[in-house]
Structure formats: C-alpha cells, structure tokens
Motif scaffolding. Sequence first.
Motif, PDB file in Angstrom:
ATOM      1  N   SER A  41      -1.781  19.182  -0.336  1.00  0.00           N
ATOM      2  CA  SER A  41      -1.782  19.530   1.081  1.00  0.00           C
ATOM      3  C   SER A  41      -1.687  18.286   1.955  1.00  0.00           C
ATOM      4  CB  SER A  41      -3.044  20.324   1.429  1.00  0.00           C
ATOM      5  OG  SER A  41      -3.102  21.534   0.695  1.00  0.00           O
ATOM      6  N   LEU A  42      -2.335  17.210   1.523  1.00  0.00           N
ATOM      7  CA  LEU A  42      -2.232  15.944   2.236  1.00  0.00           C
ATOM      8  C   LEU A  42      -0.788  15.467   2.265  1.00  0.00           C
ATOM      9  CD1 LEU A  42      -3.366  13.332   3.526  1.00  0.00           C
ATOM     10  CD2 LEU A  42      -3.896  12.545   1.201  1.00  0.00           C
ATOM     11  N   ALA A  52       0.149   7.730  10.476  1.00  0.00           N
ATOM     12  CA  ALA A  52      -1.033   8.339   9.859  1.00  0.00           C
ATOM     13  C   ALA A  52      -2.070   7.288   9.504  1.00  0.00           C
ATOM     14  CB  ALA A  52      -0.639   9.122   8.613  1.00  0.00           C
ATOM     15  N   LEU A  53      -3.321   7.718   9.530  1.00  0.00           N
ATOM     16  CA  LEU A  53      -4.457   6.869   9.174  1.00  0.00           C
ATOM     17  C   LEU A  53      -5.322   7.610   8.172  1.00  0.00           C
ATOM     18  CD1 LEU A  53      -6.470   4.481   9.536  1.00  0.00           C
ATOM     19  CD2 LEU A  53      -7.439   5.762  11.486  1.00  0.00           C
ATOM     20  N   ASP A  54      -5.626   6.965   7.036  1.00  0.00           N
ATOM     21  CA  ASP A  54      -6.558   7.513   6.043  1.00  0.00           C
ATOM     22  C   ASP A  54      -7.843   6.702   6.114  1.00  0.00           C
ATOM     23  OD1 ASP A  54      -6.996   9.452   3.911  1.00  0.00           O
ATOM     24  OD2 ASP A  54      -7.142   7.708   2.586  1.00  0.00           O
ATOM     25  N   LEU A  63      -4.597   8.806  -1.807  1.00  0.00           N
ATOM     26  CA  LEU A  63      -3.497   8.606  -0.871  1.00  0.00           C
ATOM     27  C   LEU A  63      -2.224   8.195  -1.601  1.00  0.00           C
ATOM     28  CD1 LEU A  63      -2.571   8.494   2.079  1.00  0.00           C
ATOM     29  CD2 LEU A  63      -3.369   6.111   2.158  1.00  0.00           C
ATOM     30  N   ALA A  64      -2.345   7.311  -2.572  1.00  0.00           N
ATOM     31  CA  ALA A  64      -1.166   6.823  -3.296  1.00  0.00           C
ATOM     32  C   ALA A  64      -0.437   7.946  -4.017  1.00  0.00           C
ATOM     33  CB  ALA A  64      -1.566   5.738  -4.292  1.00  0.00           C
ATOM     34  N   GLY A  65      -1.171   8.954  -4.463  1.00  0.00           N
ATOM     35  CA  GLY A  65      -0.566  10.042  -5.216  1.00  0.00           C
ATOM     36  C   GLY A  65      -0.127  11.224  -4.380  1.00  0.00           C
ATOM     37  N   ALA A  66      -0.226  11.086  -3.048  1.00  0.00           N
ATOM     38  CA  ALA A  66       0.054  12.233  -2.177  1.00  0.00           C
ATOM     39  C   ALA A  66       1.535  12.397  -1.862  1.00  0.00           C
ATOM     40  CB  ALA A  66      -0.734  12.101  -0.873  1.00  0.00           C
ATOM     41  N   GLY A  67       2.345  11.362  -2.118  1.00  0.00           N
ATOM     42  CA  GLY A  67       3.772  11.472  -1.819  1.00  0.00           C
ATOM     43  C   GLY A  67       4.216  10.422  -0.829  1.00  0.00           C
ATOM     44  N   ALA A  68       5.411  10.603  -0.280  1.00  0.00           N
ATOM     45  CA  ALA A  68       6.002   9.613   0.621  1.00  0.00           C
ATOM     46  C   ALA A  68       5.170   9.463   1.894  1.00  0.00           C
ATOM     47  CB  ALA A  68       7.431  10.013   0.963  1.00  0.00           C
ATOM     48  N   PHE A  69       5.081   8.224   2.379  1.00  0.00           N
ATOM     49  CA  PHE A  69       4.322   7.934   3.584  1.00  0.00           C
ATOM     50  C   PHE A  69       5.210   8.030   4.822  1.00  0.00           C
ATOM     51  CE2 PHE A  69       1.327   4.886   1.098  1.00  0.00           C
ATOM     52  CZ  PHE A  69       0.685   5.987   0.545  1.00  0.00           C
ATOM     53  N   PHE A 113      -2.290   7.400  16.261  1.00  0.00           N
ATOM     54  CA  PHE A 113      -1.871   8.195  15.099  1.00  0.00           C
ATOM     55  C   PHE A 113      -1.730   9.672  15.459  1.00  0.00           C
ATOM     56  CE2 PHE A 113      -4.470   4.612  13.678  1.00  0.00           C
ATOM     57  CZ  PHE A 113      -3.582   3.965  12.831  1.00  0.00           C
ATOM     58  N   ASP A 114      -0.758  10.310  14.842  1.00  0.00           N
ATOM     59  CA  ASP A 114      -0.650  11.757  15.014  1.00  0.00           C
ATOM     60  C   ASP A 114      -1.276  12.513  13.841  1.00  0.00           C
ATOM     61  OD1 ASP A 114       1.802  10.588  13.798  1.00  0.00           O
ATOM     62  OD2 ASP A 114       2.386  12.667  13.523  1.00  0.00           O
ATOM     63  N   LEU A 115      -1.732  11.783  12.811  1.00  0.00           N
ATOM     64  CA  LEU A 115      -2.450  12.391  11.689  1.00  0.00           C
ATOM     65  C   LEU A 115      -3.546  11.446  11.236  1.00  0.00           C
ATOM     66  CD1 LEU A 115      -2.720  14.606   9.450  1.00  0.00           C
ATOM     67  CD2 LEU A 115      -1.110  13.240   8.086  1.00  0.00           C
ATOM     68  N   VAL A 116      -4.775  11.940  11.183  1.00  0.00           N
ATOM     69  CA  VAL A 116      -5.907  11.186  10.627  1.00  0.00           C
ATOM     70  C   VAL A 116      -6.486  12.012   9.490  1.00  0.00           C
ATOM     71  CG1 VAL A 116      -8.180  10.192  11.055  1.00  0.00           C
ATOM     72  CG2 VAL A 116      -6.416  10.038  12.820  1.00  0.00           C
ATOM     73  N   THR A 117      -6.672  11.378   8.336  1.00  0.00           N
ATOM     74  CA  THR A 117      -7.140  12.090   7.149  1.00  0.00           C
ATOM     75  C   THR A 117      -8.325  11.350   6.535  1.00  0.00           C
ATOM     76  OG1 THR A 117      -5.653  10.893   5.650  1.00  0.00           O
ATOM     77  CG2 THR A 117      -4.793  12.889   6.692  1.00  0.00           C
ATOM     78  N   SER A 118      -9.068  12.057   5.704  1.00  0.00           N
ATOM     79  CA  SER A 118     -10.171  11.425   4.984  1.00  0.00           C
ATOM     80  C   SER A 118     -10.645  12.370   3.884  1.00  0.00           C
ATOM     81  CB  SER A 118     -11.332  11.098   5.924  1.00  0.00           C
ATOM     82  OG  SER A 118     -12.293  10.295   5.278  1.00  0.00           O
ATOM     83  N   ARG A 119     -10.794  11.838   2.684  1.00  0.00           N
ATOM     84  CA  ARG A 119     -11.321  12.623   1.569  1.00  0.00           C
ATOM     85  C   ARG A 119     -12.716  12.119   1.244  1.00  0.00           C
ATOM     86  NH1 ARG A 119     -11.777  12.321  -4.034  1.00  0.00           N
ATOM     87  NH2 ARG A 119     -11.493  14.278  -5.168  1.00  0.00           N
ATOM     88  N   HIS A 120     -13.688  12.984   1.382  1.00  0.00           N
ATOM     89  CA  HIS A 120     -15.089  12.710   1.088  1.00  0.00           C
ATOM     90  C   HIS A 120     -15.651  11.553   1.913  1.00  0.00           C
ATOM     91  CE1 HIS A 120     -14.545  14.728  -3.146  1.00  0.00           C
ATOM     92  NE2 HIS A 120     -14.214  15.508  -2.142  1.00  0.00           N
ATOM     93  N   PRO A 121     -15.472  11.591   3.245  1.00  0.00           N
ATOM     94  CA  PRO A 121     -16.075  10.543   4.070  1.00  0.00           C
ATOM     95  C   PRO A 121     -17.594  10.601   4.007  1.00  0.00           C
ATOM     96  CG  PRO A 121     -15.331  12.360   5.437  1.00  0.00           C
ATOM     97  CD  PRO A 121     -14.820  12.638   4.051  1.00  0.00           C
ATOM     98  N   VAL A 122     -18.215   9.432   4.046  1.00  0.00           N
ATOM     99  CA  VAL A 122     -19.678   9.380   4.055  1.00  0.00           C
ATOM    100  C   VAL A 122     -20.193   9.814   5.418  1.00  0.00           C
ATOM    101  CG1 VAL A 122     -21.685   7.883   3.771  1.00  0.00           C
ATOM    102  CG2 VAL A 122     -19.679   7.564   2.309  1.00  0.00           C
ATOM    103  N   THR A 123     -19.581   9.279   6.470  1.00  0.00           N
ATOM    104  CA  THR A 123     -19.922   9.628   7.847  1.00  0.00           C
ATOM    105  C   THR A 123     -18.634   9.898   8.604  1.00  0.00           C
ATOM    106  OG1 THR A 123     -21.849   8.168   7.780  1.00  0.00           O
ATOM    107  CG2 THR A 123     -21.107   8.871   9.947  1.00  0.00           C
ATOM    108  N   VAL A 124     -18.652  10.884   9.485  1.00  0.00           N
ATOM    109  CA  VAL A 124     -17.490  11.176  10.322  1.00  0.00           C
ATOM    110  C   VAL A 124     -17.847  10.837  11.762  1.00  0.00           C
ATOM    111  CG1 VAL A 124     -15.847  12.923  11.077  1.00  0.00           C
ATOM    112  CG2 VAL A 124     -16.796  13.045   8.761  1.00  0.00           C
TER     113      VAL A 124
END
Length: 254
Positions: A41-42, A52-54, A63-69, A113-124
């Motif tokens: 989905s990412l 985009a910002l991760d 992020l590296a395995g998600a596809g083209a940047f 950025f028009d997309l900000v993502t994060s997987r398992h952030p400690v703090t948001v």
Amino acid sequence: MERSFEELVAEAAEVSVAGWDFSWLDGRATEQRPSWGYQRSLGERLARASAALDIQTGGGEVLAGAGAFPPVMAATESWPPNVAKATGLLHPLGAVVVADEDEPPLPFGDAAFDLVTSRHPVTVWWAEIDRVLRPGGTYFSQQVGPASAFELVEYFLGPQPADVRRSRHPEDARRAAEAVGWEVVDLRHETLRTEFFDIGAVVYFLRKVVWMVPGFTVGQYLEQLRELDRLIRREGAFVAHTTRFLIEARKPVG
C-alpha cells in the motif's frame, strides 16, 4: 542435538540488532502480518506522490522494498546505526536520509511534502507533520496498537496499569488527526498472533524492540529467562498477540 539455554542466550545477546530487519528470527519466531499489506500500500501511494517523507525509517528496509520513489524522497531516523544503514540502502535508490532527533521541529520547510509516511513510529508529532504536509496531502502510517505483545511484557514486568494497556489506541490517533484539521479516510485495527520458538528469539526481540521491556538485559532477567526457556521447551512456543492499526488521513486543500 538440542541447543542449551546458555548457547541460545549467548548467541542472541551478541548478534547485531541494528536496522529493522528481523530475518535473524526466521525459523525461530513468527508474526502474523496485517491483512492490509502496508509495504504494498505504501508503494501505491509513493507512485502517486511528487514529494514524500518517511519518518522514523529505521534501517530503511520497508521503504526500500516499497517500489519506485517519487522525484523527491526523504527519510528521517534518529539512531546512528540505523542512520548509517538506511543511508547505504536508500541513497542508491534516490532518497536522502536525514539524522533527526524524532522530535519537533522536522528539518524541512513548511508544506514540503504531499505524502508523509511512517511505519511503527514511537511518537507521532501531529502538528509538526501537519506543518510539512501540503494542503491536499496525505499521512499514511501503520502503528503499534494498545497492549501489543503484552503477554511478553507482563511476563517480565508484571501486570500493567489500565492506562498503559490502553495507550496507543487507534481512536486516540483519529482524534489527534482530526485535532489538526485532517480528515481520517481509513482506520483499521487487527490483533495478530506471534510465536517464539526458542529463548534466543525472545532475547533478540527484546534487545531490538527496546521499549517493550525498557532497560532489558540478560543478567537482570536471567531467572525469568530460564523459566521461560523451560516453558517454551515444554509447550513448543511462547504465544503473544500483537496489535496493529492503519491510519490514512488527508489535509484539506483550503
């Protein structure tokens, strides 16, 4: 030949825990994955983004395995070993990795950025993410939910208070997103099965996911580890249940 408690613990206590790659646990532990497929989905959202910002990218593996940047791709990380690992992994793919303390301010300008993502952030830091997100932009994140793997946490730390067990609830994330003016377009929650098949897997996991049992060391919990080793050998596995939620929110255009 069955390996001893001492051998398993010694091995797990010495192996590197840098990055966010859990492949060392292959065959030693399993974790059921959420049905929504975060990495896939990412990738779909990265394909539609222009910048985009991760955040808290770890070692950059997801992020590296998600596809083209997109044309502009940035990632932040605070832990120096992860910064080095993410840099080596993501730079060749066209992403810049910025060392950041994981607290405001983010080292970027307003509406960058028009997309900000994060997987398992400690703090948001919701308001700070809102600052760097363009009007019409999207926040997309998979997060650890309430009382995740608490069978393991409470084995070492004892029963946790009700407020601790409830923290990181998805409805709290919804309210926080709405408080900065975003529209929550997707919010899902799942409880998933996790199994540890030897005591080395437990030691490695607690060394890597440091917030589960803060300050964990083998020496401090040696007797509990011995007891848990006997339980795993007797029952075949130690079973815990992780919780995950997915949130997608959009910042209004006007």
